[in-house]
Design an enzyme around this catalytic site. Structure first.
Site, PDB file in Angstrom:
ATOM      1  N   GLU A  59      10.422  27.376 -99.220  1.00  0.00           N
ATOM      2  CA  GLU A  59      11.265  26.733-100.226  1.00  0.00           C
ATOM      3  C   GLU A  59      10.470  26.256-101.434  1.00  0.00           C
ATOM      4  OE1 GLU A  59      11.499  26.154 -97.002  1.00  0.00           O
ATOM      5  OE2 GLU A  59      13.604  26.454 -96.395  1.00  0.00           O
ATOM      6  N   PHE A 121      20.667  16.941 -86.213  1.00  0.00           N
ATOM      7  CA  PHE A 121      19.677  18.005 -86.323  1.00  0.00           C
ATOM      8  C   PHE A 121      19.511  18.406 -87.790  1.00  0.00           C
ATOM      9  CE2 PHE A 121      18.679  22.631 -86.319  1.00  0.00           C
ATOM     10  CZ  PHE A 121      17.368  22.501 -85.880  1.00  0.00           C
ATOM     11  N   GLN A 122      18.295  18.438 -88.250  1.00  0.00           N
ATOM     12  CA  GLN A 122      17.949  18.786 -89.635  1.00  0.00           C
ATOM     13  C   GLN A 122      18.619  17.883 -90.658  1.00  0.00           C
ATOM     14  OE1 GLN A 122      18.280  23.096 -90.104  1.00  0.00           O
ATOM     15  NE2 GLN A 122      16.178  23.251 -89.357  1.00  0.00           N
ATOM     16  N   LYS A 171      27.887  20.361 -95.023  1.00  0.00           N
ATOM     17  CA  LYS A 171      28.442  21.638 -94.574  1.00  0.00           C
ATOM     18  C   LYS A 171      29.963  21.610 -94.520  1.00  0.00           C
ATOM     19  CE  LYS A 171      27.447  25.221 -91.179  1.00  0.00           C
ATOM     20  NZ  LYS A 171      26.728  25.549 -89.932  1.00  0.00           N
ATOM     21  N   MET A 488     -12.779  23.337-109.544  1.00  0.00           N
ATOM     22  CA  MET A 488     -12.629  22.131-110.357  1.00  0.00           C
ATOM     23  C   MET A 488     -13.116  20.902-109.586  1.00  0.00           C
ATOM     24  SD  MET A 488     -11.954  21.202-113.331  1.00  0.00           S
ATOM     25  CE  MET A 488     -10.772  22.043-114.372  1.00  0.00           C
TER      26      MET A 488
HETATM   27  C1  LIG Z   1      -1.627  20.855-104.127  1.00  0.00           C
HETATM   28  C2  LIG Z   1      -2.912  20.398-104.697  1.00  0.00           C
HETATM   29  N1  LIG Z   1      -3.887  19.929-103.871  1.00  0.00           N
HETATM   30  C3  LIG Z   1      -5.075  19.524-104.384  1.00  0.00           C
HETATM   31  C4  LIG Z   1      -5.314  19.578-105.725  1.00  0.00           C
HETATM   32  C5  LIG Z   1      -6.660  19.117-106.288  1.00  0.00           C
HETATM   33  N2  LIG Z   1      -7.369  20.260-106.915  1.00  0.00           N
HETATM   34  C6  LIG Z   1      -7.326  20.468-108.264  1.00  0.00           C
HETATM   35  S1  LIG Z   1      -8.141  21.870-108.701  1.00  0.00           S
HETATM   36  C7  LIG Z   1      -8.597  22.173-107.119  1.00  0.00           C
HETATM   37  C8  LIG Z   1      -9.423  23.379-106.767  1.00  0.00           C
HETATM   38  C9  LIG Z   1      -8.712  24.648-107.075  1.00  0.00           C
HETATM   39  O1  LIG Z   1      -9.474  25.706-106.591  1.00  0.00           O
HETATM   40  P1  LIG Z   1      -9.140  27.175-107.038  1.00  0.00           P
HETATM   41  O2  LIG Z   1      -7.698  27.446-106.940  1.00  0.00           O
HETATM   42  O3  LIG Z   1     -10.025  28.115-106.323  1.00  0.00           O
HETATM   43  O4  LIG Z   1      -9.458  27.153-108.600  1.00  0.00           O
HETATM   44  P2  LIG Z   1     -10.879  27.014-109.352  1.00  0.00           P
HETATM   45  O5  LIG Z   1     -11.000  25.615-109.798  1.00  0.00           O
HETATM   46  O6  LIG Z   1     -11.948  27.414-108.390  1.00  0.00           O
HETATM   47  O7  LIG Z   1     -10.749  27.951-110.503  1.00  0.00           O
HETATM   48  C10 LIG Z   1      -8.102  21.187-106.253  1.00  0.00           C
HETATM   49  C11 LIG Z   1      -8.334  21.152-104.803  1.00  0.00           C
HETATM   50  C12 LIG Z   1      -4.262  20.051-106.542  1.00  0.00           C
HETATM   51  N3  LIG Z   1      -4.373  20.108-107.869  1.00  0.00           N
HETATM   52  N4  LIG Z   1      -3.097  20.470-106.009  1.00  0.00           N
END
Ligand SMILES: Cc1ncc(C[n+]2csc(CCOP(=O)(O)OP(=O)(O)O)c2C)c(N)n1
Ligand SMILES: [Mg+2]
Lengths: 590, 188
Positions: A59, A121-122, A171, A488
């Site tokens: 979803e 349920f749900q 529902k 990042m």
């Molecule tokens: C759902 C979610 N969880 C954690 C984060 C924190 N976060 C921001 S960037 C990142 C790393 C992303 O890694 P990747 O997709 O490999 O991109 P890169 O920075 O390596 O280009 C994380 C964990 C987030 N933005 N969203």
């Protein structure tokens, strides 16, 4: 529309009413996932051909797909989810759409009215859970009120500052028969102001005449306002000769090839854009909201400027940054009035001042802040995006992104010439947004090139949507800049946490080529810069979904960067020493 | 810069007060809402979610045919926060009007409270005497207790509570503030 739609009013079941109301709203595509509490609606969807239903694999994917559809078309996106887990899986997408002001309408099933409150349920308190992450939501308890509520939902989602809405439909309300009165039955009360205050617009026109260092700072609100707003913005920039920068969300409203374009501003914005924001004497903020990724340290933000702020949402004004000329209204309306007012006063600007300002900006530009040290051994992520840009920029192209370094590089190195071509999770920063968003965009634009610029970690968060892409033959290109890192996070740990790389590795990654093949799609891997162009062309030439595993330099950092807690003129640039750049105080900020 | 007179915000979407002060102010807001399910949760959720203060909140339907309720809300914050609170309230779809009674002119504010005071002898006599001075009514009495009803400003009720405490105050219920503008006109 087909013969089924001849009669729009009258008595019908709630489930039929849902389909009819969607038709009456001109909806052609919905994204969803069935379950017990929405079976009557799915039964009706089965018996008609006007509305395509796209079966996502989770979803969350349905909501992001609806966002991608909405952002790329300017129309509201629609999703259907079942009660309980279906609805709770929608929460991240709803919050994402709320923070980025994306109009989507989510219909959720609910347990029958007589079971609400019994921990059935749900059963989940869906309107309770989604109250803070929707613009508005409704629980419909009578079939007679379903039609008008659905139309009100579309109205609220799209009028004023757009946003996500949710209608929770038990529902028994879907099964029962009630009367449906068509589109006109919604209550018409919700009507945010669109026209700006004439005195304030006049004040801004006056300020534009004498400004010596003006800047337009534009955001996603320009795109939400519609194509007319982008056109007027271009006219205004052309006519005044003022430089223009934009937030991440606003890219494309003014063309990247435009002469006055400074590039994106903010935490990873361009040097010239941030320096111009810092040094300007008149800031004209249009449809942006002074987010903390934009302002940096508030008390050092653009210290010597008069600020005008055009926004349709009164709560955006003076929220974080005090504004001298607040103008509440729709961007297109206000820009039209502003152009009119400024023209009526003789279209004056301070030419001499502007020429000096331009010279100063050219000096900043000469720093070439996006320069990076390329390599012939390993693919630099910036280089990969430069090549992607070169090989696709003349195509009918839509870009989505995930969240991380790759997202910022995409914003820096790809050029957007038109609005609605760039879909990214700005406010919430939702990893896992880009792939399902690309599915939604491709559904809306079947013949266009749709590329999701991804990081390997983000991409895995909603990779189940490969099934959707393959099932609907959506030729979405998943361009993964694979640094085998939560890049990042790694960058922040390097700069802020003493190079202690806690949990920021992408271990045990799948073989993306085999993964693509397992889904019945095409996989491409590329690790040599010399092969990159050919590999990208192979991706573009393939008529079907592709996972492109682009193995890039693992330790590249994204620059420029304004560290948290620093001002615009305290940017870190590539190659420079970054030791002790961020004080302990900045580390508590996100 | 704008040359618009500072003062009321009720008829303009603009913030016409200086928002630069850091001094916390107490404001009484009247919020007219559609009385639909969840509307109070939306208002309260806004305050808790964004970290605003609620000193007092009362709500009741004031128009049974139109299903409109009036929420009287006492809050405090810097001028900038107060302006944000009003703008955020105004964004809630079933909110029809937001009035800042504190900047719109003079208001009357009243709160009702019930006091249960238990005691004998001197204390009982003194409680009755003070109740008389405060124009509190006795709405229930036994040989060893009274329930007083008192209406007034929150400060008056605070003062009465301070006096009753040593005289045997054992239970207290307050309604929160209801407020209207003074004078012949209605702005709501
Ligand atoms: C759902 C979610 N969880 C954690 C984060 C924190 N976060 C921001 S960037 C990142 C790393 C992303 O890694 P990747 O997709 O490999 O991109 P890169 O920075 O390596 O280009 C994380 C964990 C987030 N933005 N969203
Ligand atoms: Mg990565």
């Amino acid at each position: 529309m087909t013969g089924q739609t001849e009669q729009t009013g009258g008595q019908m079941t709630g489930a039929k009413m849902v389909v009819q109301a969607l038709r009456d709203q001109g909806v052609d595509t919905v994204f969803g996932y069935p379950g017990g509490a929405v079976l009557p609606i799915y039964d009706e969807l089965f018996q008609q051909n006007d509305i395509r239903h796209v079966l996502v694999r989770h979803e969350q994917g349905a909501i992001h797909a609806a966002e991608g559809y909405a952002r790329s078309t300017g129309k509201p996106g629609v999703a259907i989810v079942t009660s309980g887990p279906g609805a709770t899986n929608a929460v991240t997408g709803l919050t994402d759409a709320l923070l980025d002001s994306i109009p989507i309408v989510v219909l959720s099933g609910q347990v029958p009215t007589f079971m609400i409150g019994s921990d059935a349920f749900q059963e989940a308190d869906t309107v309770g859970i989604t109250r803070p992450c929707t613009k508005h939501n409704w629980l419909v308890k009578e079939t007679d009120r379903l039609g008008s509520t659905l139309h009100e939902a579309f109205h609220v989602a799209t009028q004023g500052r757009p946003g996500p809405v949710l209608v929770d439909i038990p529902k028994d309300v879907q099964f029962a028969t009630g009367s449906y009165g068509g589109k006109e039955t919604r209550s018409t009360r919700y009507a945010p102001p669109v026209k700006g205050d004439a005195a304030a617009i006049e004040a801004l026109a006056r300020a534009m005449e004498t400004a010596r260092r003006p800047i337009f700072y534009t955001g996603g609100g320009v795109i939400n306002s519609g194509p007319e707003a982008s056109k007027l913005l271009r006219d205004l920039v052309e006519a005044t000769g003022f430089p223009i920068t934009s937030t991440l969300m606003g890219l494309g409203a003014y063309p990247a090839s435009g002469e006055q374009w400074l590039g994106m501003l903010g935490m990873h914005g361009l040097y010239e854009a941030n320096m111009a924001m810092h040094g300007c004497d008149l800031m004209i903020c249009i449809g942006a909201r002074f987010d903390d990724r934009i302002t940096g340290r508030i008390d050092a933000f653009s210290p010597n400027s008069t600020r005008a702020h055009i926004d349709i949402d009164p709560s955006s004004l003076n929220k974080v940054i005090r504004t001298d000329i607040p103008i509440i209204g729709d961007v297109a309306e206000v820009l039209k009035e502003l152009l009119g007012a400024w023209s009526a006063r003789g279209r004056k600007t301070d030419r001499e001042g502007l020429a000096q300002w331009q010279a100063q900006i050219n000096e900043w530009r000469a720093k070439d802040c996006l320069a990076f040290r390329n390599s012939d051994k390993v693919i630099k992520p910036q280089y990969a995006l430069q090549r992607l840009e070169a090989l696709t920029k003349d195509r009918d192209r839509y870009i989505t992104t995930e969240v991380g370094q790759h997202q910022m590089w995409a914003a820096q190195y790809l050029g957007f010439e038109a609005p609605n071509r760039w879909m990214t999770s700005g406010g919430l920063g939702t990893m896992g947004y880009g792939f399902p968003a690309s599915v939604g965009v491709q559904m809306a634009h079947p013949d266009s090139l749709v590329i999701n610029v991804a990081g390997e970690a983000s991409w895995l968060m909603n990779m189940q949507e490969m099934g959707t892409a393959v099932q609907y033959r959506l030729p979405v290109k998943q361009f993964i800049l694979n640094n085998e890192r939560l890049g990042m996070v790694r960058q922040w740990q390097e700069l802020l946490h003493g190079e202690r790389y806690s949990q920021s590795w992408s271990e045990a990654l799948p073989d993306f080529v085999k993964l693509a093949e397992a889904f019945g799609a095409k996989g491409i891997i590329c690790k040599d810069p010399a092969d990159l162009d050919d590999a990208i062309m192979e991706m573009l030439d393939h008529d079907g979904p592709v996972i492109f595993d682009c193995l890039v330099e693992k330790h590249e950092n994204c620059f420029p960067m304004i560290p948290s807690g620093k001002a615009h003129n305290e940017m870190l640039m590539g190659e420079v020493s970054t030791a002790h750049a961020i004080e302990a105080g900045g580390a508590v900020l996100v | 810069m704008l040359n618009i007179k500072a003062g009321s915000t009720s008829h303009s979407a603009y913030n016409l007060r200086s928002v630069y002060s850091d001094v916390e102010e107490r404001h009484t807001l009247a919020v007219i809402v559609e009385n639909e399910p969840g509307v109070l949760a939306r208002v309260i959720g806004l305050f808790s979610g964004r970290g605003y203060n609620i000193e007092s909140l009362t709500v009741a339907e004031i128009d049974h045919t139109g299903h409109m309720s009036r929420i009287t809300l006492v809050t405090s914050g810097t001028p900038q926060v107060i302006e944000q609170i009003k703008a955020q309230l105004g964004r809630i779809v079933p909110v029809h009007e937001v009035h800042d009674l504190t900047v719109e002119g003079a208001t009357v504010e009243r709160e009702l409270a019930l006091f249960k005071v238990r005691g004998e002898g001197e204390h009982r006599v003194e409680a009755l005497r003070l109740a008389d001075i405060f124009r509190a009514n006795v709405v229930d009495s036994t040989l060893e207790s009274f329930v007083f009803e008192i209406t007034g400003t929150p400060e008056k009720i605070d003062a009465f509570a301070d006096l009753m405490r040593p005289l045997g105050l054992i239970e207290l219920a307050r309604t929160g503030v209801a407020a209207l503008s003074r004078g012949p006109d209605s702005r709501v």
